[in-house]
Design an enzyme around this catalytic site. Sequence first.
Site, PDB file in Angstrom:
ATOM      1  N   PHE A 547       0.811  -1.218   0.000  1.00 20.79           N
ATOM      2  CA  PHE A 547       0.000   0.000   0.000  1.00 20.79           C
ATOM      3  C   PHE A 547       0.837   1.256   0.000  1.00 20.79           C
ATOM      4  O   PHE A 547       0.313   2.334  -0.159  1.00 20.79           O
ATOM      5  CB  PHE A 547      -0.866   0.003   1.266  1.00 20.79           C
ATOM      6  CG  PHE A 547      -0.029  -0.204   2.488  1.00 20.79           C
ATOM      7  CD1 PHE A 547       0.248  -1.478   2.932  1.00 20.79           C
ATOM      8  CD2 PHE A 547       0.534   0.874   3.144  1.00 20.79           C
ATOM      9  CE1 PHE A 547       1.063  -1.667   4.035  1.00 20.79           C
ATOM     10  CE2 PHE A 547       1.342   0.675   4.238  1.00 20.79           C
ATOM     11  CZ  PHE A 547       1.610  -0.595   4.681  1.00 20.79           C
ATOM     12  N   GLY A 548       2.134   1.156   0.274  1.00 20.83           N
ATOM     13  CA  GLY A 548       2.952   2.363   0.357  1.00 20.83           C
ATOM     14  C   GLY A 548       3.963   2.247   1.486  1.00 20.83           C
ATOM     15  O   GLY A 548       4.208   1.149   2.001  1.00 20.83           O
ATOM     16  N   ASP A 661      -3.419 -12.858   6.848  1.00 26.06           N
ATOM     17  CA  ASP A 661      -2.087 -12.651   6.291  1.00 26.06           C
ATOM     18  C   ASP A 661      -1.028 -12.812   7.390  1.00 26.06           C
ATOM     19  O   ASP A 661      -0.182 -11.942   7.603  1.00 26.06           O
ATOM     20  CB  ASP A 661      -1.987 -11.284   5.611  1.00 26.06           C
ATOM     21  CG  ASP A 661      -0.802 -11.207   4.645  1.00 26.06           C
ATOM     22  OD1 ASP A 661      -0.198 -12.263   4.351  1.00 26.06           O
ATOM     23  OD2 ASP A 661      -0.476 -10.095   4.193  1.00 26.06           O
TER      24      ASP A 661
END
Length: 850
Positions: A547-548, A661
């Site tokens: 996502f960044g 996850d």
Amino acid sequence: MSCSSRLEMAIWFFAFLGISVVAVHVHGQQLPSTEGYISIDCGSNYNYPDPTTQIPYVLDDQYIDRGVSYNISSSYLTPSLAKQLTDVRSFPDGARNCYTIPVLQNQKYLIRTTFMYGNYDHLNSAMLLFDLHLDVNYWQTVNITDASVPYRLEAITVAMTDFMSICLVNTGHGTPFISALEMRPLKNTIYPIANATRTLILYFRVDAGSLTNNIVRYPDDPYDRIWIPWSGSQSWMTIYTNLTVRNYGKDFEAPSTVMQTALTPVNSNQMQFRISYISWEANVNAFLTVLYFSEVLSLSGNSSREFNIYINDYLWYGPYSPPANVTDWIYDPVPKYPYDQYNYTINATSNSTLPPLLNAMEAYFPMQKKDITTNSSDGAISTAFASLMAIEILDLSNNNLTGTIPDDLGNLPSLRVLNLKGNNLIGPVPDSINQKENKGQLTFIFDHKINPQPKPVRKISTPVIVVISAVSAILLLVLVALCVWRLKRNRQGFASNKSTRRHGEEHSTELQNHESPPAPPEGHLFTYPQIVKVTNNFLTVIGKGGFGNVYHGCLENGIQVAVKLRSQLSPQGVREFLAEVQNLIRVHHRNLVSLIGYCNDGNYLALVYEYMPRGSLQEYLKGKVGLPRLAWTDRLRIAYQAAQGLDYLHRGCSPSIVHRDVKSSNILLGQKLEAKIADFGLSKTFLGEYDTHVSTRRVVGTPGYVDPLYHSTLQINTKIDVYSFGVVLLELITGRSPIVPGSEDAHITQWVSRRLQRGNIDDFIDGRLQGDYDANSVWKVIDIAMRCTTQSGSQRPTMAEVVIQLKESLELETAHDKSESLYNQRLDTSQTSAFGIERVISGDFGPSAR
Ligand SMILES: *[C@@H]1O[C@H](CO)[C@@H](O)[C@H](O)[C@H]1NC(C)=O
Ligand SMILES: *[C@@H]1O[C@H](CO)[C@@H](O)[C@H](O)[C@H]1NC(C)=O
Ligand SMILES: *[C@@H]1O[C@H](CO)[C@@H](O)[C@H](O)[C@H]1NC(C)=O
Ligand SMILES: *[C@@H]1O[C@H](CO)[C@@H](O)[C@H](O)[C@H]1NC(C)=O
Ligand SMILES: *[C@@H]1O[C@H](CO)[C@@H](O)[C@H](O)[C@H]1NC(C)=O
Ligand SMILES: *[C@@H]1O[C@H](CO)[C@@H](O)[C@H](O)[C@H]1NC(C)=O
Ligand SMILES: *[C@@H]1O[C@H](CO)[C@@H](O)[C@H](O)[C@H]1NC(C)=O
Ligand SMILES: *[C@@H]1O[C@H](CO)[C@@H](O)[C@H](O)[C@H]1NC(C)=O
Ligand SMILES: *[C@@H]1O[C@H](CO)[C@@H](O)[C@H](O)[C@H]1NC(C)=O
Ligand SMILES: *[C@@H]1O[C@H](CO)[C@@H](O)[C@H](O)[C@H]1NC(C)=O
Ligand SMILES: *[C@@H]1O[C@H](CO)[C@@H](O)[C@H](O)[C@H]1NC(C)=O
């Protein structure tokens, strides 16, 4: 020659109620008022005044309608046992059971909960663990290891509304129960360090020096605090005065009985004692100590008492001479950050003719209130739930919820149980729910109190606001306006500053309805400029994700944070993001990385997390340069703690959260290598759909860790986390990556299975451990890992079972312990403590011959 003797004094907090006789003076004068006291004997079937304190205790049926009452087993009944401890209320059903206590809004309270197991269920449980929550905030974990000991947890808090919830949360380690619940109103001027946003959790409270060795509480203490007698080191003695010690009535007060006695060294000018902090408190980010002083001797013309107080050899306060006849105190309004221990040294100055003294001491942990309480007058079912696609069980029973049942709830694919019992909902049951129920896919529980006539949803009523002071009313309006404006602006992409107020006012009805997610709780919301400031203009990148970037940050109060920033989500994404964040902010556990706040400002979305200084487990396993090797004990402890975090997501959260996850890079390590699970609950909107390592749009996870079954069925349940956790265990054992492309046994499960057959640990164990492990504990972990990674989900253990197994492995290993653990804390019984019950304070009395 110097001879120093060190003495460790365990303060046994069970020396209260029942066991020790309470010193009650039959005063000729009036006793302090008990007005506002709430004293509940949980599980009792009658009301009575306590024979020792005369405080009236009531049964608990008006505060809770769940649970079962029991008497403790007769073998634990002793004639002196306080009545409160002879019975309990137990909660075999439901993940979370709450006592709802009517209180005065804005009033400061001392809350004391007491737990004495007494084998009430005849199961002879050796250990019970469950969590205690105060409103929506995690308070403490109750850890009961001795059936005959009353465990007591205490907090000082300001009531935000006119009721307070004290909740027992089942974490899968035994049935929660409670013996007594006591609330004492405090003058709002005392304990200034507790306020609307900060709760204090008691660590210990001692009466230094005592003539009787009895605990002191009501009526000596008008607030009914419990002061435990403490005699310090053997080289200390008690000195006392017969004169009453008065209180200024400001900041801190201590009962005269406590202040009239003090400890002083027999023949030295130094008092040294140590406060040791143990594992769970390390998760609390600070603590506060209050030392109480009053001169007890009448000093003649040329005698004097003057001293300096040092903490870990730094001058904390002084030179100081305690006043006579009044209570004085020393505290630091800025919390201390935790080291393993603090050495307090009180040294007489060279001018002093008398040695130092100490009358009493308290220590607390501040707990930031992470959220406002559920508002009893505007509790609608948040539509946010409708975006939690993985929810299986949604239990909203007994919440006095109002409004209608959102239609979307019936469309949740995984929802199996929906419990809306005990609410004041109106309107019809949505068709989507009826249909799902009729197909046998949903168990829908509610009590047909639901009114078929839809009534208008309650709006913010002006009279209520007027009752609050004008100032707070304006503040409230501005806040609501701001929040709504922000939401609206995000949806429309634009709003001019001039129209802020008007938009807010127009929109407040919509907010009350269920169009948009509830307004973000104050304090969790950061503006983009604030984020820029916190991260020092994005100076330090500490990680990268799909996502960044992740940036290091520092809040104004000095607390370090990790800021995850991403830009440009679709409007739909923003809505889901906000909904999920609302729920995640409520999830707290010592083995989960806390979400402190978030930013949703224009094009920017950011999440502000607790900072984990030692990075991820993966970095250690990969042998990142500069990191020391992890000993087997460290690996085991990390696994044990991470498992507890996951177990909490699965069983402690209602509705339960599937991580989806789990991987070694999502297990982060704190200063003392304590492990916490990161990135839970947001996989879908914030990470998932945009995550680079996602193979298809719907599958979330990381190759190597993803349950092969999930790949084929896309069925989400807790067992997919168990699989991924099994892979992490294999990584811990072998030091190998889950997938080594190109090799014959590319996946770690294949690689390990093949080598297991030969029955030789050396074939698969991480060579860096250099034989420094207990073979039994390794075999046990291999066994757990293989069971977690079996193909059939139903044959995999639950995380609760994994926690138990790992704990046993850890015990095997600690028995063996010869490894150089990075984790300095020993699992030594004198150091670990029963969560606020017994504390180790050591009196260290320096060289006596100088
Ligand atoms: C506990 O014992 C009392 C008598 O001491 C009795 O009245 C009460 O019914 C018992 N409670 C339970 C739950 O057995
Ligand atoms: C509570 O106290 C803390 C620390 O003194 C302070 O930062 C905070 O602003 C206070 N909160 C309120 C509502 O007064
Ligand atoms: C306190 O009072 C008791 C009895 O009244 C007396 O025996 C004792 O000496 C007094 N102690 C001091 C320190 O004044
Ligand atoms: C205090 O002073 C008096 C005379 O001034 C002396 O006799 C006595 O010893 C002194 N006491 C101490 C403790 O110094
Ligand atoms: C406190 O004192 C003990 C010995 O008395 C010492 O081992 C320890 O390092 C000290 N701790 C700190 C933080 O100074
Ligand atoms: C306190 O005094 C003792 C001797 O009385 C000395 O050894 C020690 O260094 C002093 N501690 C501090 C912090 O000054
Ligand atoms: C404390 O009170 C006693 C008795 O009232 C008095 O004699 C003494 O002077 C007082 N001490 C101080 C320091 O005020
Ligand atoms: C000791 O007392 C004298 C006289 O009262 C004062 O001038 C001096 O500053 C004091 N020294 C210390 C270290 O407090
Ligand atoms: C729930 O509502 C009922 C009836 O309106 C009220 O008696 C009760 O006190 C409420 N409970 C809470 C926790 O607000
Ligand atoms: C609860 O809602 C009422 C009316 O909606 C409002 O006046 C009150 O301030 C709210 N309480 C809190 C703690 O937000
Ligand atoms: C509970 O307390 C016992 C005894 O103090 C301790 O050995 C155990 O580690 C604690 N459990 C947890 C989960 O902290």
